[in-house]
Design a protein around this motif. Sequence first.
Motif, PDB file in Angstrom:
ATOM      1  N   HIS A 115       0.816  -1.215   0.000  1.00  0.00           N
ATOM      2  CA  HIS A 115       0.000   0.000   0.000  1.00  0.00           C
ATOM      3  C   HIS A 115       0.853   1.270   0.000  1.00  0.00           C
ATOM      4  CE1 HIS A 115      -2.966  -3.026   1.256  1.00  0.00           C
ATOM      5  NE2 HIS A 115      -3.887  -2.188   0.810  1.00  0.00           N
ATOM      6  N   ASP A 116       2.173   1.099   0.052  1.00  0.00           N
ATOM      7  CA  ASP A 116       3.112   2.218  -0.050  1.00  0.00           C
ATOM      8  C   ASP A 116       2.796   3.302   0.985  1.00  0.00           C
ATOM      9  OD1 ASP A 116       5.342   3.370  -1.088  1.00  0.00           O
ATOM     10  OD2 ASP A 116       4.391   4.165  -2.891  1.00  0.00           O
ATOM     11  N   LEU A 117       2.616   2.889   2.227  1.00  0.00           N
ATOM     12  CA  LEU A 117       2.171   3.798   3.272  1.00  0.00           C
ATOM     13  C   LEU A 117       3.325   4.600   3.870  1.00  0.00           C
ATOM     14  CD1 LEU A 117      -0.315   1.392   5.085  1.00  0.00           C
ATOM     15  CD2 LEU A 117      -0.864   3.216   3.454  1.00  0.00           C
ATOM     16  N   PHE A 118       2.986   5.725   4.450  1.00  0.00           N
ATOM     17  CA  PHE A 118       3.936   6.606   5.118  1.00  0.00           C
ATOM     18  C   PHE A 118       3.755   6.417   6.624  1.00  0.00           C
ATOM     19  CE2 PHE A 118       5.203  11.374   5.721  1.00  0.00           C
ATOM     20  CZ  PHE A 118       6.412  10.977   6.283  1.00  0.00           C
ATOM     21  N   LEU A 119       4.832   6.004   7.306  1.00  0.00           N
ATOM     22  CA  LEU A 119       4.768   5.684   8.734  1.00  0.00           C
ATOM     23  C   LEU A 119       5.589   6.656   9.566  1.00  0.00           C
ATOM     24  CD1 LEU A 119       4.006   2.873   7.380  1.00  0.00           C
ATOM     25  CD2 LEU A 119       5.070   1.811   9.369  1.00  0.00           C
ATOM     26  N   THR A 120       5.216   6.784  10.826  1.00  0.00           N
ATOM     27  CA  THR A 120       6.073   7.352  11.851  1.00  0.00           C
ATOM     28  C   THR A 120       6.285   6.269  12.898  1.00  0.00           C
ATOM     29  OG1 THR A 120       6.439   9.209  13.369  1.00  0.00           O
ATOM     30  CG2 THR A 120       4.221   8.269  13.324  1.00  0.00           C
ATOM     31  N   HIS A 121       7.208   6.523  13.834  1.00  0.00           N
ATOM     32  CA  HIS A 121       7.369   5.551  14.912  1.00  0.00           C
ATOM     33  C   HIS A 121       7.360   6.249  16.264  1.00  0.00           C
ATOM     34  CE1 HIS A 121      11.406   6.958  15.291  1.00  0.00           C
ATOM     35  NE2 HIS A 121      12.026   6.062  14.560  1.00  0.00           N
ATOM     36  N   MET A 122       7.035   5.482  17.286  1.00  0.00           N
ATOM     37  CA  MET A 122       7.032   5.939  18.670  1.00  0.00           C
ATOM     38  C   MET A 122       7.900   4.971  19.462  1.00  0.00           C
ATOM     39  SD  MET A 122       5.170   8.639  18.970  1.00  0.00           S
ATOM     40  CE  MET A 122       4.008   9.586  17.996  1.00  0.00           C
ATOM     41  N   LEU A 123       9.032   5.456  19.986  1.00  0.00           N
ATOM     42  CA  LEU A 123      10.003   4.581  20.613  1.00  0.00           C
ATOM     43  C   LEU A 123      10.288   4.899  22.073  1.00  0.00           C
ATOM     44  CD1 LEU A 123      12.755   4.597  17.790  1.00  0.00           C
ATOM     45  CD2 LEU A 123      10.695   3.208  17.920  1.00  0.00           C
ATOM     46  N   ILE A 124      10.255   6.163  22.432  1.00  0.00           N
ATOM     47  CA  ILE A 124      10.826   6.622  23.694  1.00  0.00           C
ATOM     48  C   ILE A 124       9.733   6.971  24.699  1.00  0.00           C
ATOM     49  CG2 ILE A 124      12.418   8.264  24.764  1.00  0.00           C
ATOM     50  CD1 ILE A 124      13.720   6.482  22.667  1.00  0.00           C
ATOM     51  N   ASN A 125       9.964   6.608  25.968  1.00  0.00           N
ATOM     52  CA  ASN A 125       9.044   7.004  27.038  1.00  0.00           C
ATOM     53  C   ASN A 125       9.189   8.487  27.335  1.00  0.00           C
ATOM     54  OD1 ASN A 125       7.986   4.394  27.489  1.00  0.00           O
ATOM     55  ND2 ASN A 125       9.731   3.868  28.784  1.00  0.00           N
ATOM     56  N   PRO A 126       8.114   9.151  27.754  1.00  0.00           N
ATOM     57  CA  PRO A 126       8.187  10.581  28.072  1.00  0.00           C
ATOM     58  C   PRO A 126       9.223  10.874  29.163  1.00  0.00           C
ATOM     59  CG  PRO A 126       5.912   9.823  28.043  1.00  0.00           C
ATOM     60  CD  PRO A 126       6.764   8.603  27.971  1.00  0.00           C
ATOM     61  N   GLN A 127       9.826  12.047  29.084  1.00  0.00           N
ATOM     62  CA  GLN A 127      10.818  12.463  30.083  1.00  0.00           C
ATOM     63  C   GLN A 127      10.091  12.998  31.321  1.00  0.00           C
ATOM     64  OE1 GLN A 127      13.137  15.391  28.031  1.00  0.00           O
ATOM     65  NE2 GLN A 127      14.551  13.908  27.173  1.00  0.00           N
ATOM     66  N   ILE A 128       9.600  12.096  32.121  1.00  0.00           N
ATOM     67  CA  ILE A 128       8.891  12.497  33.340  1.00  0.00           C
ATOM     68  C   ILE A 128       9.803  12.328  34.543  1.00  0.00           C
ATOM     69  CG2 ILE A 128       6.904  12.005  34.844  1.00  0.00           C
ATOM     70  CD1 ILE A 128       5.406  11.131  32.273  1.00  0.00           C
ATOM     71  N   ASP A 129      10.223  11.107  34.797  1.00  0.00           N
ATOM     72  CA  ASP A 129      11.214  10.841  35.846  1.00  0.00           C
ATOM     73  C   ASP A 129      12.085   9.709  35.353  1.00  0.00           C
ATOM     74  OD1 ASP A 129      12.734  10.221  38.041  1.00  0.00           O
ATOM     75  OD2 ASP A 129      11.094  10.375  39.491  1.00  0.00           O
ATOM     76  N   ARG A 130      13.227  10.060  34.769  1.00  0.00           N
ATOM     77  CA  ARG A 130      14.076   9.067  34.138  1.00  0.00           C
ATOM     78  C   ARG A 130      14.800   8.180  35.155  1.00  0.00           C
ATOM     79  NH1 ARG A 130      15.288   9.889  28.604  1.00  0.00           N
ATOM     80  NH2 ARG A 130      13.267  10.130  27.619  1.00  0.00           N
ATOM     81  N   SER A 131      14.737   8.548  36.422  1.00  0.00           N
ATOM     82  CA  SER A 131      15.385   7.724  37.443  1.00  0.00           C
ATOM     83  C   SER A 131      14.526   6.527  37.825  1.00  0.00           C
ATOM     84  CB  SER A 131      15.684   8.555  38.694  1.00  0.00           C
ATOM     85  OG  SER A 131      14.484   8.913  39.368  1.00  0.00           O
ATOM     86  N   LYS A 132      13.289   6.472  37.309  1.00  0.00           N
ATOM     87  CA  LYS A 132      12.362   5.412  37.668  1.00  0.00           C
ATOM     88  C   LYS A 132      11.917   4.639  36.431  1.00  0.00           C
ATOM     89  CE  LYS A 132      10.524   7.934  41.663  1.00  0.00           C
ATOM     90  NZ  LYS A 132       9.321   8.542  42.276  1.00  0.00           N
ATOM     91  N   THR A 133      11.659   3.367  36.616  1.00  0.00           N
ATOM     92  CA  THR A 133      11.144   2.532  35.543  1.00  0.00           C
ATOM     93  C   THR A 133       9.652   2.814  35.361  1.00  0.00           C
ATOM     94  OG1 THR A 133      10.660   0.729  37.052  1.00  0.00           O
ATOM     95  CG2 THR A 133      12.843   0.752  36.033  1.00  0.00           C
ATOM     96  N   PRO A 134       9.039   2.340  34.264  1.00  0.00           N
ATOM     97  CA  PRO A 134       7.623   2.641  34.022  1.00  0.00           C
ATOM     98  C   PRO A 134       6.682   2.354  35.189  1.00  0.00           C
ATOM     99  CG  PRO A 134       8.586   1.754  32.044  1.00  0.00           C
ATOM    100  CD  PRO A 134       9.652   1.657  33.103  1.00  0.00           C
ATOM    101  N   PRO A 135       6.722   1.181  35.825  1.00  0.00           N
ATOM    102  CA  PRO A 135       5.754   0.943  36.901  1.00  0.00           C
ATOM    103  C   PRO A 135       6.060   1.737  38.172  1.00  0.00           C
ATOM    104  CG  PRO A 135       7.221  -0.934  36.699  1.00  0.00           C
ATOM    105  CD  PRO A 135       7.513  -0.039  35.524  1.00  0.00           C
TER     106      PRO A 135
END
Length: 526
Positions: free
Chosen positions: A143-163
């Motif tokens: 379908h020759d589609l145009f994509l973007t990607h989402m890779l990085i978690n927001p910079q909220i508190d980088r000293s902590k893991t997601p949970p």
Amino acid sequence: MAARSGQEYVESLKKRSPCVYLGGRRIADVTAEPLFQEPIRAIAEQYDMQIDPAYRDVTTYTSPTSGAPVSTSFLVPYTREDLVKKRKHFKLRADHNFGFMGRAPDFMNQFVTGWHLMADRFARGGARFGENATRYYEYVREHDLFLTHMLINPQIDRSKTPPQQEDPFLHLGRVRDTRDGIVVRGAKMLGTMAPITEEVAVIPFGGVPPGDDAYALVFGIPSNTPGLTFICRETVAPLPRSRFDHPLSSRFEEMDCIAVFDDVLVPWERVLVDGSAGSGEIINTLGADFGALLNVQTSARLLSQLEFFCGLAMKLADAIGITGFLHIQEKLGEMLSQMEIARAVFYGSEAMAQRLANGVWVPGGHGLRAFHLQSGKVYSRFVEIVQTLAAGGFFYAPSEADLASPEVRPYIDKYVRGRAGVSAEERITLFKLAWDVTGETFAQRMQQYVRFYSGDPIRLTAGFYAQYDKMPLFEIVERALGRRDGQPIPISADDASAPVPYQPDTRGMAGTYAATSLPAQSKERN
């Protein structure tokens, strides 16, 4: 479908209605938004190029499933000639925008081609996920589609893991699974070009800490999926912006967005890693071998930029008669030597190409990756040199409106010209271009992009050291210490290419982030 035209791409955008916010307002039709029209036109030109008779032998190949011509960026190179064709394709598209659109369609086309080539690794979570990887690749290709990607978690508190965050769904994670798919919630950054793309690919970049399986998600969904919202940053190319006064920023603004997933349903057929138990291990052991093909695209873009900057710097210096000065020649020589090193690495990696066990050809050695790791420093130095050459001339460049003024134009022609033979208009256009790529907000965004577009350069460079095969270099030191006396000195190999191994014990989808560089998982959520 086959390789699309620019008009077909624009019509596809019109049919979609993604939830996009720009400056606090909801954009109903991205194709009608003035700020997006020039970037859309630039992308449409790339689609037109691939079906242009002058380029199509390079930009397309025959689909193995449909028999129709499809973009060469999807080509899996099973011969050295295929690898050369991909390189020509990537360089052509980068040259179209002088390397100033890092997230044009060909980047993500190669990205999902890598997913297809790693289908067996996704299948460790279940056979269907490997099949999904290949099906999604084929869907995007056909379908020759145009994509973007989402890779990085927001910079909220980088000293902590997601949970460990104050809300466990600040970072994108799996909420639950249903008969139809998985439900995900949270945010990701940054979706470059997201408002004018058709699909969003999600994968955690750099791996996930132990125990955080719910955040180990890989999938692709339409950009207009219910519950998905894009919030645009402030533009770096505010309107009105003429091509004369702003030669590149008027055309090549790449909007970056936050993506918010508000209980988005991802259908099972779109899931590659589902966030269930063991998903983190799959993400952390995807390996780095097929990243070598993506490096061809990113290196083509940077080489196009370095070639552009060298030409610009030399014409700028010539226009004001400073090329005879030794210190100017030294700076221009520095730029040219860096550009030629980049060229040697870019084309040399192809000359050292190697065939992997599955038959896929990839660039040989570690040159492209090393080139990539130094790109931020080299790019910043090129910007610095152009700024030094231009000096106060940046503020001595009247506008297009001034040139159109019959009262002011005679003064401009007399006092704002360059050396003999260089008109005021020619000199002004050069300085406008130089300011656009070194001083404008557009230029600052690009410089930051080059430094960070693939992650933290410190971690990436440290990872290069950690993974490097050091023994041959250690052996040189051992010989110097006299510990190898009587042993023959190794003769350099006929093929100097180093292997590109699959490293299952290496954290991170790109095989670059060491485990010690990530926050430790805590048994208790803070």
